[in-house]
Design an enzyme around this catalytic site. Sequence first.
Site, PDB file in Angstrom:
ATOM      1  CG  HIS A  26      -3.633  -0.277  -6.851  1.00 32.75           C
ATOM      2  ND1 HIS A  26      -3.964   0.402  -5.693  1.00 32.75           N
ATOM      3  CD2 HIS A  26      -3.883  -1.654  -6.529  1.00 32.75           C
ATOM      4  CE1 HIS A  26      -4.276  -0.563  -4.760  1.00 32.75           C
ATOM      5  NE2 HIS A  26      -4.120  -1.719  -5.325  1.00 32.75           N
ATOM      6  NE  ARG A  29      -4.368  -1.267   0.216  1.00 37.48           N
ATOM      7  CZ  ARG A  29      -4.775  -2.149  -0.688  1.00 37.48           C
ATOM      8  NH1 ARG A  29      -3.852  -2.352  -1.803  1.00 37.48           N
ATOM      9  NH2 ARG A  29      -5.571  -3.080  -0.806  1.00 37.48           N
TER      10      ARG A  29
END
Length: 311
Positions: free
Chosen positions: A274, A226
């Site tokens: 992502h 993350r």
Amino acid sequence: MSILLLTSVSTEEETMWLKQLRSALPEEDIRLLADLDDTTDVDIAIVANPPQEVLRTLPKLQLIQSLWAGVDALLGDPTLPENVPLVRLIDPTLSASMAEATATHVLALHRDLPRYAQQQQRQEWQQHELLRSSDRTVGILGLGEMGIASAQQLRALGFNVRGWSRSLKKVDGVECFAGEGGLETFLKGLDMLVNLLPLTSETKGILSENLFSQLPKGTGLINFGRGGHQIEGDVITALDDGQLSHAVLDVFSQEPLSADNPLWRHPKITLLPHVAAPTNPGTAVEIVAGNIRKYRKTGQLPKQVERSVGY
Ligand code: NDP
Ligand code: OXD
């Protein structure tokens, strides 16, 4: 009872999920919030980054099933109902996809692809020494679903692999370390570091100057966990002074990354939007449908997120 599908994805994507879920669970009444007549009808919510405030308005909610593996955003919602079991997506297809992404970018760094790409810009013909994969050691932060699959893939490619987790793991061919006490030794001698940790209060900001300084000079960094794991300024400084040779960053504190963020233009950063391991709707729906069917039949839930530790 009804199932509520609650997301903040695009309407097109939400419609796709709704269609696939209805087809996998024809016996269930699955609805979007806008089509819900009565909130007391809902006992299960299937969520993907749901808007805040809604889940707590469902008095009979018994299960929150996430369509994503990481639940940091969900747990960061102060309006998330406290005592409702939360189940995240655990999907072997997702783990295999992450293992593929890890292998792709470890191999790219191993084979010096960023350096050759820069040489190409300068039309520079220069060969560098080619090491064997068995000459390289790759460390993986996080030895869960994603970490173990990635470690096994890297082992199959011949790399020496180390893994770090909260509790000590046993993974064939992988040197395992655990806890804060094991971190320093884990980091020593790495050629590449791959982050596959969940974002929790303990792991936030772990990719920092302090950690980088414990790595050998010139280590390659891959962050597929993350954005909150990396301190962006520290990554840039470590790249500029050569402590890190290159960084592959797939996740960011703010997504999409703002246009003025210097990470976009840094010559030693490979930046990805992502995409390391996107949820595969086909397999995810099968798993979610299986979980719900079992719950309806037996009352049993799959492994739940441990809210107190944050994953
Ligand atoms: P798991 O929960 O299966 O594994 C988490 C691992 O991290 C475990 O080994 C756990 O240790 C370890 N861990 C957690 N906290 C600590 C800590 N404080 N110190 C040391 N180790 C710690 O998660 P997954 O493998 O399924 O997923 C990991 C993360 O990957 C997700 O949370 C998500 O953020 C990210 N992800 C990113 C994607 C992308 O496309 N970029 C796609 C999917 C996931 P232990 O084994 O002892 O519990
Ligand atoms: C996830 C992700 O958590 O896509 O599933 O990052």
